[in-house]
Each structure stands twice: as C-alpha cells, then as structure tokens.
Design an enzyme around this catalytic site. Structure first.
Site, short mmCIF file in Angstrom:
data_model
loop_
_atom_site.label_atom_id
_atom_site.label_comp_id
_atom_site.label_asym_id
_atom_site.label_seq_id
_atom_site.Cartn_x
_atom_site.Cartn_y
_atom_site.Cartn_z
N HIS A 1 -1.18 -2.41 -7.15
CA HIS A 1 -1.89 -2.05 -5.92
C HIS A 1 -3.39 -2.19 -6.12
O HIS A 1 -4.03 -1.34 -6.76
CB HIS A 1 -1.51 -0.62 -5.50
N ASN B 1 -3.22 6.63 -1.85
CA ASN B 1 -2.98 6.64 -0.41
C ASN B 1 -2.12 7.82 0.02
O ASN B 1 -2.24 8.31 1.14
CB ASN B 1 -2.31 5.32 0.03
N SER C 1 0.82 -1.21 0.00
CA SER C 1 0.00 0.00 0.00
C SER C 1 0.86 1.26 0.00
O SER C 1 0.44 2.30 -0.51
CB SER C 1 -0.87 0.05 1.25
N GLU D 1 -3.78 0.39 -9.22
CA GLU D 1 -2.63 1.27 -9.45
C GLU D 1 -1.46 0.40 -9.92
O GLU D 1 -1.11 -0.56 -9.25
CB GLU D 1 -2.24 2.01 -8.16
P1 NAI Z 1 -3.48 -9.91 5.86
O1 NAI Z 1 -2.80 -9.84 7.16
O2 NAI Z 1 -4.94 -10.12 5.81
O3 NAI Z 1 -2.82 -11.07 4.99
C1 NAI Z 1 -1.45 -11.29 4.88
C2 NAI Z 1 -1.24 -12.78 4.62
O4 NAI Z 1 0.11 -12.99 4.21
C3 NAI Z 1 -1.48 -13.64 5.85
O5 NAI Z 1 -2.45 -14.61 5.54
C4 NAI Z 1 -0.12 -14.26 6.12
O6 NAI Z 1 -0.22 -15.58 6.62
C5 NAI Z 1 0.53 -14.22 4.77
N1 NAI Z 1 1.98 -14.21 4.79
C6 NAI Z 1 2.78 -13.47 5.58
N2 NAI Z 1 4.06 -13.73 5.30
C7 NAI Z 1 4.08 -14.66 4.32
C8 NAI Z 1 5.11 -15.32 3.61
N3 NAI Z 1 6.39 -15.07 3.85
N4 NAI Z 1 4.76 -16.20 2.66
C9 NAI Z 1 3.45 -16.45 2.40
N5 NAI Z 1 2.46 -15.84 3.06
C10 NAI Z 1 2.76 -14.97 4.00
O7 NAI Z 1 -3.05 -8.59 5.09
P2 NAI Z 1 -3.78 -7.87 3.87
O8 NAI Z 1 -4.73 -6.88 4.39
O9 NAI Z 1 -4.25 -8.91 2.92
O10 NAI Z 1 -2.57 -7.06 3.23
C11 NAI Z 1 -1.59 -7.68 2.43
C12 NAI Z 1 -0.85 -6.62 1.66
O11 NAI Z 1 -1.77 -5.90 0.85
C13 NAI Z 1 -0.15 -5.57 2.52
O12 NAI Z 1 1.04 -5.20 1.89
C14 NAI Z 1 -1.14 -4.42 2.54
O13 NAI Z 1 -0.52 -3.20 2.76
C15 NAI Z 1 -1.68 -4.51 1.13
N6 NAI Z 1 -2.99 -3.91 0.93
C16 NAI Z 1 -3.98 -4.03 1.86
C17 NAI Z 1 -5.23 -3.46 1.64
C18 NAI Z 1 -6.33 -3.64 2.62
O14 NAI Z 1 -7.33 -2.90 2.53
N7 NAI Z 1 -6.25 -4.58 3.53
C19 NAI Z 1 -5.50 -2.67 0.41
C20 NAI Z 1 -4.42 -2.67 -0.52
C21 NAI Z 1 -3.21 -3.24 -0.25
#
Ligand code: NAI
Ligand code: 3HC
Length: 706
Positions: free
Chosen positions: A438, A488, A417, A450
């Site tokens: 993104h 953002n 993000s 994005e």
């Molecule tokens: P989340 O915490 O829901 O999911 C992250 C997942 O990645 C978890 O299931 C975790 O087990 C897994 N994970 C962590 N390390 C890992 C690895 N080394 N190998 C494989 N899996 C691994 O987080 P979320 O919200 O899905 O965010 C993920 C990314 O997307 C972040 O970079 C966030 O900034 C970005 N993002 C989030 C948004 C949102 O609204 N939640 C919107 C746009 C981007």
C-alpha cells in the site's frame, strides 16, 4: 608502522611518529561513554608520549562518527561529557588531524571541528543534523562551525540539518583538503605527513577569526535566521535556540559562548520535543524488524510490473524507475497506456525543470519503462504491483489473469487502500505469493509503504516487499489484513469523530484550524479536498450495506458529493478553489448545507473550543490505534507512530499518536473517551488494550520494549 594496540571502543596504533586513534564502535561509531573515555585517554596519553608528534583520528567501518549516542539522551550523564572531550582535543599540544569518511555528523563533526586539521574522503557526508532530534549541536558545534564557515552558512547547516558532500564542505571551509585515496588511514597518514613536513602545529578553531570578522554582517545573518525561524518553525523548540547559540558565537568570547551553547542544549535535551523526535528516529528503524525476516530472505527482485497507469500506478512506476529497476506498465488500452506514460513523463519533466535531475537522467529512467496492453508482457517480472480501480471484482479479475501469466515465484502485490487482500489472493492458485503493498500518494514522494500480510502470504513474499521498500528508500510497516489496514482504518474513525463534531457545531474550518494548530500541515477537510471527495464517497457507499445501524452516520460529506463538489479537482469541496487556486477559501454555501443537515437531524449546534476539537479527534485516533494493536494488525505501537508520521502528516515533534498518548497519560485519554461515551456509547467504546494499559498505569511504550 609499529607499536601497541589497546582494545575497546577506540584503539590506538602508532605509525612511526603518528598516533592513529581509531573509533571502533559498531554500527556507526556513535560517541557513547566508552568511546569518549577511550578517546580522552588516548589524547591524554599522546601528550606525554615523546614518540608521538601528531594524532590522527579515524572511524572504523563505513563511517567516521555518526554523532552522540542517541540512546544515552535522557539518561544520567556519564563522564567525560562530549564537550569536554572536544575541548581536550582542541587543547592538544600536538596537532590533531581528523580523516573523515562516510558519516561525520553531529557530535562526530564536532570532534572533527575541534581537531586542528581536517581531510575528507570523497564519500564523506558532513552535517549537524541535531535539529532533526529537537537538539542543537552541543559539543561546541554552534561556536566552532561559524568560526570556520561564517554565521550564515553555519545557520543554514544547523537549521536545515542537511548533509554536505566532501566537495561542498571544502568549499564552505569546514575541511582543509580532499583526499584522493579511498581509505581513511592512507588519506589521513598522507595528509598528516604533509603537515609534519612543514612543522604544522596545533591550529585551534576557537582562534579562527576570518569567517566572523564582519560582525555586522554576521549579526544580520542571525537576525534574518531568527525571522525565518519565527515564520516557519511552527512550534519547534530547538531552531530558535540554534539561532541564539550562533548569536553567542558572534557576541561572546569563546568560553562564554560554549557556556551559552551548553545551557541552550540542556533546555532542548529536557524538552518533550526531543523525546518525541528521538522516538521517531528509532521507531523508523524498528519497522523492519519483523518475524518473517528472521526466517526468510527476499526473492529475486530485478524487474517490476505495474498494472494501471493512473495516479498511483504512474507514481509507483516513477518510484521503481528512480531506484534503477525496469518497469513494465500494463493498461487497459493504448489510450490509457499513453496517459499513464505521459503521467510518468510529467513527473520527470518537472524534475528536470527544477534542476533536480539532468535531462539525460530523465531519458535513462524513461528508457527503463516499457508499456503493454496485454498481461503476457508481465511474464518475466519478478514483482507485479496492481493499481487498478478500487473494486473487488476488477481486482479479482486482474489477479486471475496474473495467475495465468506470471512466472513461478513472482510476487503479486495489490495497492488496494481498503479491500481484503485475502479475498484478492483467493483469485489465484498461489496465495502464498500475494501481499498488499500500500503506497501513499504521491507514490514517488511519500515515504510510507504498508506491507500487508495475508493469511497465506509466504515469509519470503513478505521479505520481498521489505526489500522493495529498501530499494525504493521507503519506510515499510508490516500490517495485517482488515478494512483499511493500519492507517486508513484509523483515519476513518477519527475522520468520523470530526464529522460528528461538524454536525454538532464545529465548522470544518474550525476543525482544520485546530488540527493545524496541533502541527499538522493541513486539517482533515483540506486533506479530503486534496485527495478528492469521490474516493471516500465510493468507500462509504460500499460500506453502506454492512454499516452498523447503531453507529451515527453524518451525511454532510455525501451532500457535497451529490452536488459534484469533490474538492480541488472540481473547484469546490469543503472549500472554494476559484480559478484553480490551490489554497481553498471557506464557503458560506457549505456552512448553509451543514446548518440544513443539523436541522434535518435535529441537532442543536453547540460550541467547541480548539482544545475540545483536538481532544476528541486524537482520542478517536488513539482508541482505534489501540484496537489495531490489540488485534495484531500492527506489530508494535511505534509502527503505528511511523504510519502516521510518514503517511498522514502527524507532527513529527509529537512523536506519533501512541507516543503522544503516552505523553498525555493514557488515564487522561481513557477518561475523555468515557466522558464522550455518555453521549454516544456506540462510537466511543474504549479499546480493551487502552483500558488494560491505563488501569495498570502503563503506556503504549511499554509494549515497544517488550
Ligand atoms: P486511477 O483511477 O487514477 O487509476 C486506475 C487505473 O487503472 C486507470 O488508469 C485504469 O485505466 C486502470 N485500469 C483499470 N482496470 C484495469 C485493468 N483491468 N487492467 C489494467 N489497467 C486497468 O486510480 P488510483 O487513484 O491510481 O488508484 C488505484 C488503486 O490504488 C486503487 O486500488 C486505490 O484504492 C489505490 N490507492 C489510491 C490512493 C490515492 O490516493 N489515489 C492511495 C493509495 C492507494
Ligand atoms: N546513536 C545511536 N545509535 C545510532 C546513531 C546514533 N547517533 N546513529 C545510528 N544509530 C543506530 C541506528 O539506530 C541503527 O541501529 P539498529 O541497527 O539497531 O536499528 C544503526 O545505528 C544503523 O543506523 P541506520 O540504519 O540509520 O544506518 P544507515 O547506514 O542507513 O545510516 C547514518 C547511517 C547516516 C549515520 C544514520 O544512522 C544517521 O543519520 N544517524 C543519526 C545521525 C545524527 O543525528 N547525529 C547527531 C546525533 S545528536 C548529537 O550528536 C548531539 C551532539 O551535538 C552533542
């Protein structure tokens, strides 16, 4: 088949006694002045041509006619105007048949409704989507559609702007028959011959009476629509006028109804909403015009890997599966993978439950999803999207692994993000293959993507990002690398302006109400509660070390997070959500915390009107957007508009922040910022681009045209 052909936007050719008039005006046969002239001339000539018994209207290429030429709106009208051409078609003494394929939309459908008979090919889509452009059907559509399909169905068609399939259009009474042929000429000629064989003459829609025969029921449909519009159309200008035009179709004779429609249409045409919505239409189509696509094509894109099965990873997987591509999902361990898969299944379960997809389609999409807990499973993927925790060290470790397992030429994307895409790319030996993709949450629904281009990203890597967006039916916007990219980054600044107002005297509920009154579906604090306060909190902590000490920092959100009040998911944030409620209620304890912070920081609260709130909020947004443009993070102002329209809920009928700024006048926006700077010069620094444009009397729009 015999006879002459005339060149131009519509050409004619005679097939024995049938004159075929083909509208041939790429890309979509929009009804520009040249088309209207040619069409009108062809109809007129056919009246006196004794060799012609019937006239068949067709569109060349992929569509019948996509509607009026949207580029002509706001310019001086050129003769003949579309309503006259439609009336001329309807008045023809020889039967006019329209054969519809592809888009028959807006003015295109109005031409067809003015014709005497209509045949539709299987791929035809019919609609009166003018409402999406702040308009109403202005070439007889509001008068003729109700005469064929009844008031209720016509209102639904026009107020929703939806497209009908050929089958649905037949059922609704908009077309007379469906073609079995897949060529419009063949289908049209076959149908015309059938009509001539039974000596069918002109059959004018204006004279159709059956669908409106029950006047009371028709008027009841109008009243119901008027009520619905009043309750839901949130400041939109054209829906209420669509209802009035249909009322005229019921209450007035045809000619008078047409005059009513014309007057209402012109009111819409002159409205700022029409200008904003047309701007949005073209802005969304501009975003794909980027320098990289002039020199490069997409790489192979047949399979996708997704790392992380959390909120975003699962949503991205659904979006890719929906597009028909296979997905390999990689998670940290078997339990996390099972949760990721369950998230994907949940989405499809809901779609089946709502009847949006059949159960076998759910199974087919899920069959394309495989899972793994080791990176080696990604060796065959053409494109790999990382969606793990928002932590540079974790992301760099992931990309170092990808460098090892990905096949040569695979595109590696991060869904970060805020983080620096160049730094993430530096963990690999091939930064040319790395970019940011993104997505926005929920990733399978939100249209915006994005595409973040790093300093070493290769053009064909960028092209692959845009190709993915096309396959996923998303709107890609090219962004440069900076903290938060386009959306953002700007959001952080106007949210900061909101936080400052909150500390200075406006409650979060006042601020949300003002932002909603502007047309947003929700305000910034409702949004924060929905997204989860912990995400912003983590970002603020990350930035704490590098934060400019001269900048004011409002701690109220931190006070809530320290209590574990992260929003909806924890039952309280800025609002209370008792028993899992989705709609929050104001929380007196939050107001007490705000008061406490005011006392701690020595702020004497003052009153903010709704206008004060909006002006500051939007001025902060516009100023930072100008910085984003000035630094080349966004290619053009209209790209910033698209980001806010399709990713952040900015009201579409205001065209996006840049279009809105132009409509207010940049000199006014600058004057506001200079006024606010007197109380806080560190935050309210006018962007050099804003100053330059305002002082030369130009708007952001002048940069779009360049
Ligand atoms: P989340 O915490 O829901 O999911 C992250 C997942 O990645 C978890 O299931 C975790 O087990 C897994 N994970 C962590 N390390 C890992 C690895 N080394 N190998 C494989 N899996 C691994 O987080 P979320 O919200 O899905 O965010 C993920 C990314 O997307 C972040 O970079 C966030 O900034 C970005 N993002 C989030 C948004 C949102 O609204 N939640 C919107 C746009 C981007
Ligand atoms: N006028 C002018 N240009 C148009 C246009 C129109 N009505 N419709 C599409 N275009 C242009 C697009 O801007 C684009 O141009 P570009 O290549 O320079 O960017 C090009 O045609 C191709 O358009 P799309 O990329 O959208 O092509 P698709 O194949 O994806 O979609 C479509 C085709 C479904 C026809 C879609 O373009 C569309 O929905 N068009 C608008 C339809 C519409 O709103 N019609 C009503 C117009 S208002 C009206 O008719 C008023 C009347 O009642 C008086």
């Amino acid at each position: 088949m015999t006879d002459s052909a005339s060149s131009g936007a519509a050409h004619t050719r005679r097939y024995e006694d049938v004159l075929v008039v083909t509208i041939d005006h790429p890309p979509v046969n929009a009804l520009s002045a040249a088309v209207r002239r040619d069409l009108s001339a062809a109809i007129q000539a056919a009246q006196t041509d004794t060799q012609v018994r019937a006239i068949l209207l067709l569109g060349a290429g992929r569509n019948f006619i996509a509607g009026a030429d949207i580029r002509e709106f706001g310019k001086p009208p050129q003769q003949p105007v579309l309503p006259e051409v439609c009336n001329q078609i309807e008045a023809s003494a020889k039967p006019v048949i329209a054969a519809l394929h592809g888009a028959a939309l807006g003015g295109g459908l109005e031409i067809a409704l003015a014709a005497h008979y209509r045949v539709a090919l299987a791929n035809a889509k019919l609609g009166l989507p003018e409402v999406n452009l702040g308009l109403l059907p202005g070439a007889g559509g509001t008068q003729r559609a109700p005469r064929l399909m009844g008031a209720e169905a016509a209102l639904d068609l026009m107020l929703s702007g939806k497209h009908l399939s050929a089958q649905a259009a037949l059922k609704a009474g908009l077309v007379d028959t469906l073609a079995t042929e897949d060529d419009a000429l063949d289908a049209g000629l076959a149908y015309t011959r059938q009509l001539l064989a039974v000596n069918a003459g002109p059959r004018r829609t204006r004279d159709a009476t059956a669908a409106l025969a029950d006047k009371q029921a028709s008027l009841a449909a109008v009243e119901a629509a008027a009520e619905r519009v009043a309750a839901t159309a949130k400041g939109l200008y054209s829906p209420a006028r669509i209802v009035e035009a249909v009322r005229a179709a019921i209450e007035q004779p045809f000619e008078e109804g047409l005059r009513s429609e014309r007057a209402l249409f012109l009111q819409c045409l002159d409205s700022p909403q029409r200008a904003a919505l047309v701007h949005a239409f073209f802005a969304e189509r501009e975003t794909a015009k980027i320098p990289e696509l002039k020199e490069a094509r997409s790489r192979r894109l047949e399979s996708v890997g997704v790392i992380g099965g959390g909120t975003m990873g699962a949503g991205i997987a659904v979006s890719v599966l929906d597009a028909g591509l296979p997905v390999v999902m990689v998670e940290q361990d078997a339990a996390a993978l099972a949760r990721g898969r369950a998230r994907v299944e949940q989405v499809y379960d809901l779609l089946v439950k709502k009847g949006r997809i059949p159960a076998d389609e759910r199974a087919a999409r899920l069959a394309r999803l495989t899972g793994a807990t080791t990176y080696d499973a990604l060796g065959e993927a053409d494109l790999i999207i990382e969606a793990v925790f928002e932590d540079m060290a974790v992301k760099q470790a992931v990309f170092a692994q990808l460098d090892r397992v990905a096949k040569p030429g695979a595109v590696l994307a991060t869904n970060t993000s805020y983080l620096d895409v160049n730094q993430i790319a530096a963990a690999t030996r091939g930064p040319a293959d790395v970019l940011g993709l993104h997505f926005f949450s929920p990733a399978n629904i939100m249209k915006l993507l994005e595409v973040v281009v790093g300093s070493d990203t290769a053009p064909d890597t960028v092209a692959t990002g845009f190709e993915l967006a096309r396959r996923l039916r998303k709107i890609p916007v090219r962004a440069g690398v900076c903290d938060g990219f386009i959306g953002n980054r700007i959001l952080a600044v106007h949210r900061q302006a909101a936080d400052m107002m909150m500390e200075d005297g406006a409650s979060p509920y006042d601020i949300d109400a003002a932002v909603r009154a502007f047309g947003y579906p929700m305000g910034p604090y409702q949004m924060a509660d929905l997204a989860g306060g912990d995400i912003g909190w983590a970002t603020r902590k990350r930035r704490a070390a590098t934060r400019d000490p001269a900048l004011r920092y409002v701690q109220i959100p931190d006070r809530l997070c320290e209590r574990g009040w992260f929003g909806q998911k924890t039952g309280r944030g800025f609002y209370l959500y008792p028993d899992g409620a989705r709609q929050g209620t104001p929380d007196p304890e939050v107001l007490a915390i705000i008061d406490e912070e005011r006392r701690r920081t020595g702020v004497a609260p003052r009153a903010f009107t709704q206008d004060d709130i909006l002006r500051r909020y939007l001025a902060a947004m516009i100023n930072e957007a100008a910085n984003v443009l000035h630094q080349g993070i966004a290619l053009r102002p209209s790209d910033v508009d698209v980001v806010f329209l399709s990713g952040y809920g900015f009201p579409r009928h205001r065209g996006g922040p840049m279009h809105y700024a132009d409509s207010v006048g940049l000199d006014h926006v600058l004057a506001d910022i200079r006024g606010y700077a007197k109380e806080d010069p560190a935050f309210w620094k006018p962007s050099p681009l804003l100053v330059q444009l305002a002082e030369s009397g130009r708007g952001f729009g002048s940069l779009n045209a360049a």
